[in-house]
Design a protein around this motif. Structure first.
Motif, mmCIF file in Angstrom:
data_model
loop_
_atom_site.group_PDB
_atom_site.id
_atom_site.type_symbol
_atom_site.label_atom_id
_atom_site.label_comp_id
_atom_site.label_asym_id
_atom_site.label_seq_id
_atom_site.Cartn_x
_atom_site.Cartn_y
_atom_site.Cartn_z
ATOM 1 N N ASP A 7 0.768 -1.326 0.219
ATOM 2 C CA ASP A 7 -0.024 0.120 0.054
ATOM 3 C C ASP A 7 0.830 1.170 -0.120
ATOM 4 O OD1 ASP A 7 -2.356 -1.665 0.085
ATOM 5 O OD2 ASP A 7 -2.583 -1.221 2.684
ATOM 6 N N ILE A 8 0.588 1.986 -0.855
ATOM 7 C CA ILE A 8 1.524 3.367 -1.019
ATOM 8 C C ILE A 8 0.542 4.393 -0.704
ATOM 9 C CG2 ILE A 8 2.776 4.880 -2.652
ATOM 10 C CD1 ILE A 8 3.705 2.152 -4.315
ATOM 11 N N VAL A 9 0.922 5.251 0.407
ATOM 12 C CA VAL A 9 0.104 6.269 0.918
ATOM 13 C C VAL A 9 0.495 7.660 0.869
ATOM 14 C CG1 VAL A 9 -1.423 6.752 2.736
ATOM 15 C CG2 VAL A 9 -0.574 4.454 2.197
ATOM 16 N N GLY A 10 -0.121 8.545 0.021
ATOM 17 C CA GLY A 10 0.262 9.800 0.084
ATOM 18 C C GLY A 10 -0.684 10.939 0.890
ATOM 19 N N ALA A 48 10.989 9.474 0.074
ATOM 20 C CA ALA A 48 11.069 11.148 -0.132
ATOM 21 C C ALA A 48 12.146 11.668 -1.072
ATOM 22 C CB ALA A 48 11.229 11.457 1.250
ATOM 23 N N MET A 49 12.003 11.621 -2.253
ATOM 24 C CA MET A 49 13.064 11.744 -3.168
ATOM 25 C C MET A 49 13.797 13.311 -3.215
ATOM 26 S SD MET A 49 13.685 8.783 -4.334
ATOM 27 C CE MET A 49 14.920 9.351 -5.546
ATOM 28 N N ASP A 50 13.192 14.143 -2.697
ATOM 29 C CA ASP A 50 13.883 15.437 -2.556
ATOM 30 C C ASP A 50 15.393 15.469 -1.623
ATOM 31 O OD1 ASP A 50 11.961 16.829 -3.945
ATOM 32 O OD2 ASP A 50 10.479 16.844 -2.346
ATOM 33 N N ASN A 109 8.421 12.436 -9.737
ATOM 34 C CA ASN A 109 8.306 13.000 -8.688
ATOM 35 C C ASN A 109 8.183 11.625 -7.515
ATOM 36 O OD1 ASN A 109 5.725 11.550 -8.432
ATOM 37 N ND2 ASN A 109 4.918 13.244 -9.789
ATOM 38 N N SER A 110 8.102 11.667 -6.227
ATOM 39 C CA SER A 110 8.269 10.824 -5.314
ATOM 40 C C SER A 110 7.283 9.627 -5.533
ATOM 41 C CB SER A 110 8.149 11.247 -3.934
ATOM 42 O OG SER A 110 9.009 12.071 -3.553
ATOM 43 N N TRP A 111 6.122 9.860 -6.199
ATOM 44 C CA TRP A 111 5.135 8.676 -6.433
ATOM 45 C C TRP A 111 5.667 7.825 -7.722
ATOM 46 C CZ3 TRP A 111 0.920 6.676 -4.542
ATOM 47 C CH2 TRP A 111 0.127 7.579 -3.480
ATOM 48 N N CYS A 112 6.240 8.594 -8.625
ATOM 49 C CA CYS A 112 6.531 7.733 -9.748
ATOM 50 C C CYS A 112 7.759 6.990 -9.399
ATOM 51 C CB CYS A 112 7.206 8.617 -10.687
ATOM 52 S SG CYS A 112 5.827 9.614 -11.672
ATOM 53 N N TYR A 113 8.752 7.455 -8.445
ATOM 54 C CA TYR A 113 9.979 6.580 -7.990
ATOM 55 C C TYR A 113 9.325 5.550 -7.135
ATOM 56 C CZ TYR A 113 13.631 9.803 -9.479
ATOM 57 O OH TYR A 113 14.439 10.755 -10.360
ATOM 58 N N THR A 114 8.404 5.758 -6.176
ATOM 59 C CA THR A 114 7.949 4.633 -5.623
ATOM 60 C C THR A 114 7.157 3.546 -6.223
ATOM 61 O OG1 THR A 114 7.468 6.488 -3.549
ATOM 62 C CG2 THR A 114 6.138 4.224 -3.332
ATOM 63 N N MET A 115 6.538 3.921 -7.325
ATOM 64 C CA MET A 115 5.865 3.016 -8.068
ATOM 65 C C MET A 115 6.770 2.024 -8.749
ATOM 66 S SD MET A 115 2.284 4.502 -9.299
ATOM 67 C CE MET A 115 2.891 6.073 -9.325
ATOM 68 N N ALA A 116 8.069 2.816 -9.360
ATOM 69 C CA ALA A 116 9.029 2.110 -9.871
ATOM 70 C C ALA A 116 9.735 1.128 -8.764
ATOM 71 C CB ALA A 116 10.203 3.112 -10.450
ATOM 72 N N TYR A 129 -3.113 5.086 -2.537
ATOM 73 C CA TYR A 129 -4.220 5.844 -1.631
ATOM 74 C C TYR A 129 -3.335 7.262 -1.504
ATOM 75 C CZ TYR A 129 -5.756 1.208 -0.226
ATOM 76 O OH TYR A 129 -6.252 0.227 -0.581
ATOM 77 N N GLY A 130 -4.335 8.225 -1.610
ATOM 78 C CA GLY A 130 -3.942 9.804 -1.385
ATOM 79 C C GLY A 130 -2.755 10.218 -2.677
ATOM 80 N N GLY A 131 -3.062 9.673 -3.838
ATOM 81 C CA GLY A 131 -1.925 10.141 -4.827
ATOM 82 C C GLY A 131 -2.577 11.389 -5.648
#
Length: 145
Positions: A7-10, A48-50, A109-116, A129-131
């Protein structure tokens, strides 16, 4: 055999769906940035890719929330003074995508990196969730078209 799920949550409105479901610790949970602190949930990992060195100057509370959460933090650079940080496997992601230029367009962005990362780690089921990057109460220009 159980399906490998994450589960990826934003921060977006559908984070309430994550919080409302019958959640069990049998699922892996990853937080985008400090969404675990903002939405009060336990996480197994933070993405957190920043650059944290840059963010510590302007957003010290944010950096503290992610680096002291007691879980691994995947970020652009691993820092020895933040021992929970680990560098995102960028070369592996580029190889998976197949083209460096295309990867630059995909990993934005962090979402794209997270899915990768979830794909690289061979998760079979990825729940988001929360994307949402917009407020549902304000239609975007695209919706008006």
């Amino acid at each position: 055999m159980a399906v490998k799920s994450v589960d990826i949550v934003g921060f977006g409105p559908t984070v309430t769906n994550f919080k409302a479901k019958a959640w069990t610790r049998s699922r892996v949970v990853w937080a985008i940035n400090n969404s675990h602190a903002a939405n009060d949930f336990l996480t197994d990992r933070i993405i957190a890719m920043d650059d944290l060195e840059r963010d510590i100057v302007e957003y010290p509370k944010y950096v503290e929330q992610i680096t002291t959460a007691g879980v691994p933090v995947v970020t652009s650079t691993s820092y020895p003074h933040w021992p929970t940080t680990e560098a995102f496997p960028l070369d592996d992601a580029i190889a998976m995508i197949g083209d460096r230029r295309l990867a630059c367009g995909v990993l934005t962005n962090s979402w794209c990196y997270t899915m990768a990362l979830a794909i690289l780690e061979e998760f079979e089921q990825i729940a988001l969730y929360g994307g949402e990057f917009e407020d549902y109460d304000r239609p975007s220009e695209l919706k008006k078209a």
